[in-house]
Design a protein around this motif. Structure first.
Motif, PDB file in Angstrom:
ATOM      1  N   UNK A  24      85.830  -0.390  39.109  1.00  0.00           N
ATOM      2  CA  UNK A  24      85.071  -0.236  40.358  1.00  0.00           C
ATOM      3  C   UNK A  24      85.808  -0.824  41.557  1.00  0.00           C
ATOM      4  N   UNK A  25      86.788  -1.680  41.333  1.00  0.00           N
ATOM      5  CA  UNK A  25      87.512  -2.328  42.429  1.00  0.00           C
ATOM      6  C   UNK A  25      88.850  -1.655  42.737  1.00  0.00           C
ATOM      7  N   UNK A  26      89.033  -0.427  42.306  1.00  0.00           N
ATOM      8  CA  UNK A  26      90.289   0.286  42.555  1.00  0.00           C
ATOM      9  C   UNK A  26      90.480   0.614  44.040  1.00  0.00           C
ATOM     10  N   UNK A  27      91.737   0.685  44.464  1.00  0.00           N
ATOM     11  CA  UNK A  27      92.034   1.023  45.859  1.00  0.00           C
ATOM     12  C   UNK A  27      91.637   2.459  46.187  1.00  0.00           C
ATOM     13  N   UNK A 100      94.613   3.697  40.011  1.00  0.00           N
ATOM     14  CA  UNK A 100      94.226   5.066  40.395  1.00  0.00           C
ATOM     15  C   UNK A 100      95.130   5.595  41.507  1.00  0.00           C
ATOM     16  N   UNK A 101      95.496   4.738  42.450  1.00  0.00           N
ATOM     17  CA  UNK A 101      96.368   5.163  43.547  1.00  0.00           C
ATOM     18  C   UNK A 101      97.719   5.637  43.027  1.00  0.00           C
ATOM     19  N   UNK A 102      98.320   4.871  42.102  1.00  0.00           N
ATOM     20  CA  UNK A 102      99.627   5.235  41.555  1.00  0.00           C
ATOM     21  C   UNK A 102      99.541   6.536  40.753  1.00  0.00           C
ATOM     22  N   UNK A 103      98.449   6.719  40.023  1.00  0.00           N
ATOM     23  CA  UNK A 103      98.289   7.936  39.226  1.00  0.00           C
ATOM     24  C   UNK A 103      98.100   9.157  40.131  1.00  0.00           C
ATOM     25  N   UNK A 104      97.262   9.025  41.151  1.00  0.00           N
ATOM     26  CA  UNK A 104      97.045  10.128  42.092  1.00  0.00           C
ATOM     27  C   UNK A 104      98.348  10.496  42.787  1.00  0.00           C
ATOM     28  N   UNK A 203     107.016   3.916  34.697  1.00  0.00           N
ATOM     29  CA  UNK A 203     107.524   2.741  33.990  1.00  0.00           C
ATOM     30  C   UNK A 203     106.747   1.467  34.319  1.00  0.00           C
ATOM     31  N   UNK A 204     106.013   1.480  35.416  1.00  0.00           N
ATOM     32  CA  UNK A 204     105.263   0.307  35.864  1.00  0.00           C
ATOM     33  C   UNK A 204     104.015   0.092  35.001  1.00  0.00           C
ATOM     34  N   UNK A 205     103.640  -1.149  34.787  1.00  0.00           N
ATOM     35  CA  UNK A 205     102.390  -1.478  34.096  1.00  0.00           C
ATOM     36  C   UNK A 205     101.233  -1.375  35.082  1.00  0.00           C
ATOM     37  N   UNK A 206     100.251  -0.548  34.745  1.00  0.00           N
ATOM     38  CA  UNK A 206      99.103  -0.342  35.631  1.00  0.00           C
ATOM     39  C   UNK A 206      97.795  -0.843  35.031  1.00  0.00           C
ATOM     40  N   UNK A 207      97.857  -1.324  33.802  1.00  0.00           N
ATOM     41  CA  UNK A 207      96.676  -1.892  33.142  1.00  0.00           C
ATOM     42  C   UNK A 207      97.093  -3.097  32.316  1.00  0.00           C
ATOM     43  N   UNK A 208      96.102  -3.869  31.931  1.00  0.00           N
ATOM     44  CA  UNK A 208      96.313  -5.005  31.034  1.00  0.00           C
ATOM     45  C   UNK A 208      95.674  -4.659  29.696  1.00  0.00           C
TER      46      UNK A 208
END
Length: 310
Positions: A24-27, A100-104, A203-208
Motif C-alpha cells: 500500500x505504500x508503493x510510489x 511497482x515504479x521499477x516494474x512499470x 538485476x536490482x532487488x525490489x523485494x525482501x
C-alpha cells in the motif's frame, strides 16, 4: 498501466499485515489486491477483512471452499485479476517502496516483453543478509548475453521466485499444471514466458524475501556452492559428456506439460543435442565416424539402446 496483485494466504497472521502495508505504500499505487485464502485457521482472514473494510476499492478477498494448495490457489488468484500488470505476491515478504515504479518502467521501456523477474534481498530473523537470492543461486542477468533465458531455466536450474515476478495479464483464463511440489506456479510462468522469448530480468532487488522455518520454499548459501561446482564441471566436460547431460535433460523434462509448451522444450533440448553430437562426431577418427553414424541411425530408426561400443 493498471496494476493487480495476486496474493495467496494460509495461516499467515504473523507477517501478512507488514506485507500488505509495504504494498500500500508503493510510489505507484496498485489498483487491486486479489487475495485467495486457502483455509487459514489463525487470524489471517480477520486481518484481510480489516483491510477490505479500510480499502474497499482495492481489496478483493476470497475464501476457498476447499483446499487448493499453492499452485491452484495462485491460478485462481491470477484468473481473478482484472488489471494490465499482475504482480505475484507471497504472504510473508516485503516490497521495497519503488517496486511497482521499477516494474512499470520496465514494461514501458520493453514492449516486446510480457514478464519480468527481479532479485530479492534476503531477511533472516529480522536482519537483511549480505547476499541476495540470485547470489545464492549463482545467477546474474549477464549470463543471458551468452544464452537464452529458457536455456538458463532448463539446464542450469530455476531462478524464478513468485516474490520477484510480474507479467502482463493474459486476458484469458489459464490452467497451470500440478505435477509436483518442485514445479510450482512461479516456475511454470517463468518458463512459459522464457520459451516465448518474452521474459526479462531486473538485476536490482525490489523485494525482501523472508527466510523462516514455516515457509514452503526457501534458499540458502549452500545452493551457490553446489551450482558453481556443477557449472564448472559442465564447462570443462567434453562433447560426449554433454551429450549425456542433454539426454538426461530430455528425460527429466518429459513430463507431458500442458501450460508450458512441451514441444518447445523438446525442440530446444534436441537442438543442443545435435550441436554436441556434431562436435563429438567431428572429433572422431574417420572409422569411428562411420561406426557412430550407424549406431545413431539404428537408435533413431528402431528406438533401441545399443551396448556402448566406443
Amino acid at each position: 498501466m493498471n496494476l493487480s496483485v495476486a496474493m495467496c494466504t494460509f495461516n499467515g497472521e504473523k507477517y501478512i499485515a507488514e506485507q500488505l502495508e509495504s504494498i500500500l505504500q508503493q510510489t505507484i499505487a496498485v489498483d487491486e489486491i486479489v487475495v485467495c485464502d486457502d483455509g487459514s485457521t489463525d487470524a489471517t482472514w480477520e486481518i484481510l477483512e480489516r483491510y477490505k473494510n479500510q480499502y474497499p476499492a482495492v481489496f478483493r478477498i476470497f475464501k476457498n471452499e476447499k483446499t487448493l494448495k499453492v499452485t491452484k490457489n495462485f491460478e485462481k488468484a491470477i484468473n481473478l485479476c482484472t488489471k494490465d500488470i499482475i504482480f505475484l505476491c507471497d504472504q510473508d515478504d516485503l516490497w521495497l517502496p519503488d517496486k511497482t515504479q521499477k516494474i512499470v518502467e520496465f514494461f514501458e521501456n520493453n514492449p516486446d516483453k510480457s514478464a519480468v523477474c527481479h532479485d530479492l534481498q534476503l531477511m533472516k530473523e529480522g536482519k537483511i543478509l549480505e547476499y541476495t537470492n540470485w547470489y545464492t543461486l549463482n545467477f546474474s542477468p549477464i549470463e543471458l548475453e551468452e544464452m537464452s533465458f529458457s536455456e538458463r531455466l532448463l539446464f542450469r536450474g530455476n531462478v524464478i521466485t513468485g516474490a520477484g515476478f510480474a507479467f502482463r495479464n493474459f486476458r484469458t483464463e489459464i490452467e497451470l499444471d500440478t505435477l509436483s511440489s518442485k514445479f510450482l506456479h512461479d516456475r511454470q510462468l517463468g518458463l512459459f514466458f522464457a520459451l516465448e522469448n518474452k521474459l526479462g530480468a531486473i538485476s536490482e532487488s525490489l523485494s525482501v524475501y523472508r527466510l523462516h522455518e514455516n515457509q514452503q520454499v526457501g534458499t540458502n548459501l549452500k545452493i551457490r556452492e553446489a551450482k558453481m561446482e556443477e557449472f564448472q564441471e559442465f564447462r570443462k566436460s567434453n562433447p560426449r559428456l554433454k551429450i549425456n547431460f542433454y539426454n538426461s535433460a530430455m528425460e527429466y523434462w518429459a513430463q507431458n506439460l500442458k501450460f508450458v509448451s512441451q514441444e518447445r522444450i523438446n525442440t530446444l533440448i534436441l537442438s543442443k543435442l545435435a550441436e554436441q553430437k556434431k562436435k563429438y562426431f567431428n572429433s572422431l577418427p574417420l572409422f569411428k565416424r562411420k561406426l557412430t553414424q550407424i549406431i545413431w541411425w539404428v537408435n533413431k530408426r528402431y528406438y533401441t539402446q545399443l551396448k556402448e561400443l566406443l
